[in-house]
Design an enzyme around this catalytic site. Structure first.
Site, short mmCIF file in Angstrom:
data_model
loop_
_atom_site.label_atom_id
_atom_site.label_comp_id
_atom_site.label_asym_id
_atom_site.label_seq_id
_atom_site.Cartn_x
_atom_site.Cartn_y
_atom_site.Cartn_z
N ASP A 1 -3.08 -3.48 -2.19
CA ASP A 1 -3.97 -2.35 -2.46
C ASP A 1 -4.09 -2.16 -3.97
O ASP A 1 -3.15 -2.44 -4.73
CB ASP A 1 -3.42 -1.09 -1.81
CG ASP A 1 -4.38 0.09 -1.95
OD1 ASP A 1 -5.59 -0.13 -1.72
OD2 ASP A 1 -3.93 1.19 -2.30
N ASP B 1 0.87 -1.19 0.00
CA ASP B 1 0.00 0.00 0.00
C ASP B 1 0.89 1.22 0.00
O ASP B 1 1.92 1.26 0.69
CB ASP B 1 -0.90 0.00 1.25
CG ASP B 1 -2.09 0.94 1.10
OD1 ASP B 1 -1.89 2.08 0.64
OD2 ASP B 1 -3.22 0.53 1.44
N ASP B 2 0.52 2.24 -0.78
CA ASP B 2 1.34 3.44 -0.85
C ASP B 2 1.04 4.42 0.28
O ASP B 2 1.74 5.43 0.42
CB ASP B 2 1.16 4.14 -2.21
CG ASP B 2 -0.28 4.60 -2.42
OD1 ASP B 2 -1.20 3.80 -2.15
OD2 ASP B 2 -0.48 5.75 -2.85
N ASP C 1 17.54 -51.19 -28.82
CA ASP C 1 16.62 -50.66 -27.79
C ASP C 1 15.27 -51.37 -27.86
O ASP C 1 14.67 -51.67 -26.82
CB ASP C 1 16.43 -49.16 -27.98
CG ASP C 1 17.67 -48.35 -27.60
OD1 ASP C 1 18.58 -48.95 -26.97
OD2 ASP C 1 17.73 -47.16 -27.92
N MET D 1 -5.36 0.91 -5.64
CA MET D 1 -5.08 2.26 -6.11
C MET D 1 -3.71 2.71 -5.64
O MET D 1 -3.53 3.22 -4.53
CB MET D 1 -6.16 3.23 -5.61
CG MET D 1 -7.58 2.82 -6.01
SD MET D 1 -7.78 2.61 -7.79
CE MET D 1 -7.57 4.31 -8.34
N GLU E 1 22.72 -55.23 -21.44
CA GLU E 1 21.70 -56.24 -21.74
C GLU E 1 21.49 -57.21 -20.58
O GLU E 1 20.89 -58.27 -20.77
CB GLU E 1 22.09 -57.01 -23.01
CG GLU E 1 23.32 -57.88 -22.88
CD GLU E 1 24.63 -57.14 -23.18
OE1 GLU E 1 25.60 -57.81 -23.56
OE2 GLU E 1 24.66 -55.90 -23.03
N ASN F 1 23.19 -54.88 -32.19
CA ASN F 1 23.48 -53.45 -32.37
C ASN F 1 24.31 -53.19 -33.62
O ASN F 1 24.05 -52.26 -34.38
CB ASN F 1 24.23 -52.92 -31.14
CG ASN F 1 23.31 -52.61 -29.98
OD1 ASN F 1 22.14 -52.29 -30.17
ND2 ASN F 1 23.82 -52.70 -28.77
N ASP G 1 21.34 -62.60 -19.32
CA ASP G 1 22.17 -61.86 -20.27
C ASP G 1 21.73 -62.22 -21.68
O ASP G 1 21.77 -63.39 -22.08
CB ASP G 1 23.65 -62.22 -20.05
CG ASP G 1 24.58 -61.24 -20.72
OD1 ASP G 1 24.35 -60.91 -21.90
OD2 ASP G 1 25.55 -60.79 -20.07
#
Length: 458
Positions: free
Chosen positions: A53, A9-10, A347, A55, A373, A338, A330
């Site tokens: 506030d 508030d001012d 993947d 204003m 793996e 791969n 495994d």
């Protein structure tokens, strides 16, 4: 509940008056005389709630509120607009800016304190979630606060609990333009529907015939399935004491009859936004927890979780003299997969492999990717012979059908070698059991692969 209240508030006399009142109620008080100072205080995390506030010179309260609610780091801070403006359009402007409430001067101290405590309580429920969600950034999750702050509060699922047809029709008509609305005049059925449904907000009339609306509000806030749904009370001006009591028991907001359409929409939107904000934080925390213990490629538990959980399972087995077995799996010739088909294909094989292993194990078994793996399965209350049978079942399931790769455009044969071991009376830790299972899987590889080898007897 103590909290840090920022008064903006001012006019210094207004600040001092509010500061004295709140300090007497054991709140911590921080003050700011303009909007920029208030924004800086909130950005530093020094306020739990803002009494703002409207204003003020330079930047008015509406703009301050709008900026607070648009920033990810401050959007969670409750804002109460405190002003002499008392027109519905002024209140609506504050709510549209994101304010959580709008109190008119001169302030009613009881209402002020009840509202502050209610909003602080709601904020405290999200603070821990915020802290945990922020920690998830280290795990690579997108900024959870930024995503939560973008929530619009529209297209919510609303349950309207009102037994007067004319009122119901008017409220449903207003809300249906922006939300999906269901109506339930019976409070007992409303509770059942709230438990079974996925509602964002429940609007409860305090004037239900033959029933105390506050009782329903209390039940909604106490049940696990409905605890996170926002609850808005609707009452008459003379219901002030009951409304304040409703805020104390956990209701989120209220509307006073005659209900202004725009205020209804603004308050419901605020509550839907807040509920979804919390949900996004909760989802982020859940994701970070899963990332901490799960392997992201296969969906199996990761090595970190396996090490801690396996130690607990081993100790429980020894303490209760119960059997415990372990499989080390495994994938055979995985490097060839791969090299020949690419890492994307590798993947895909690992994901399908994990699915097939899961299909052969129980919910109480620990299934974890140890790395590359290799997968480990720990089987509580399982003898060595029974573990061998499980291992054979997994081996057969892996071998029986080729693995689809490259989005089902190709399929390749895959086999697995498995070592089996069980806890021995002389073992002092799970590491000894794992060492025997590891040795067994190496023997399976050396013996031609695609087989199950049981660790040597003691």
């Amino acid at each position: 509940m103590s909290a840090r209240v920022l008064i903006v508030d001012d006019i210094i006399t207004n600040v001092k008056l509010l500061e004295a009142k709140l300090s007497a109620e054991y709140f911590g008080v921080v003050t700011a005389l303009n909007g920029l100072e208030a924004l800086a205080i909130c950005e530093r995390g020094e306020a739990d709630i803002v009494l703002l506030d409207v204003m003020m010179p330079g930047m008015n309260g509406f703009e301050v509120c709008r900026r607070l609610k648009s920033e990810a780091t401050t959007a969670h801070i409750p804002v109460v607009m405190v002003t002499a403006l008392d027109q519905p359009s002024d209140r609506l402007q504050g709510l549209d800016a994101g304010a959580d409430d709008f109190l008119t001067k001169p302030l009613d101290d009881t209402a002020l304190f009840a509202r502050v405590r209610s909003l602080v309580r709601l904020k405290s429920m999200t603070d821990e979630l915020r802290n945990r969600a922020l920690a998830s950034r280290r795990l690579g999750i997108a900024d959870p606060l930024a995503a939560a702050a973008l929530e619009t509060g529209l297209n919510g699922r609303i349950l309207l609990v009102e037994d007067r047809p004319s009122v119901t029709e008017r409220l449903q008509s207003a809300l249906s333009a922006f939300h999906s609305v269901e109506v339930e005049p019976d409070p007992h059925q409303a509770l059942v529907r709230a438990v079974e449904g996925e509602f964002d907000s429940v609007l409860v009339s305090l004037d239900l015939k033959g029933h105390d609306g506050l009782r329903l509000c209390s039940q909604l806030r106490s049940l696990e399935r409905t605890r996170n749904i926002s609850v808005l009370m609707m009452g008459e001006t003379e219901d002030r004491a009951r409304i304040l009591r409703g805020l104390e028991i956990g209701a989120h907001d209220f509307l006073i009859r005659p209900i202004d359409r725009n205020e209804l929409l603004a308050r419901v939107r605020t509550q839907v936004r807040r509920k979804r904000f919390t949900e996004k934080l909760r989802d982020s925390v859940q994701s970070s927890m899963e990332m901490a213990v799960m392997d992201q490629l296969t969906g199996l538990h990761n090595r970190r979780f396996m090490d801690s959980r396996m130690a607990v399972m081993f100790d429980e087995s020894a303490l209760r003299a119960r059997s415990l077995a372990m499989l080390v799996l495994d994938v055979d010739h995985f490097k060839v997969v791969n090299d020949s088909w690419g890492h994307d294909a590798g993947d895909e094989v690992l994901r399908e492999f994990a699915d097939r292993v899961r299909a052969c194990t129980r919910g109480i078994d620990l299934v974890a990717r140890m790395g590359g793996e290799e997968v480990v399965v720990v089987l509580p209350d399982t003898t060595l012979d029974a573990a061998y049978a499980v291992a054979e079942r997994i081996r057969e399931r892996v071998e029986m059908e080729p693995f689809a790769i490259h989005n089902n455009s190709n399929a390749i044969p895959v086999t697995v070698s498995i070592g089996v071991a069980s806890r021995r009376a002389g073992d002092v830790s799970s590491a000894e059991m794992m060492k025997r299972a590891d040795d067994a899987v190496y023997r399976a590889k050396a013996s031609g692969r695609n087989r199950v080898i049981v660790a040597n007897a003691a």
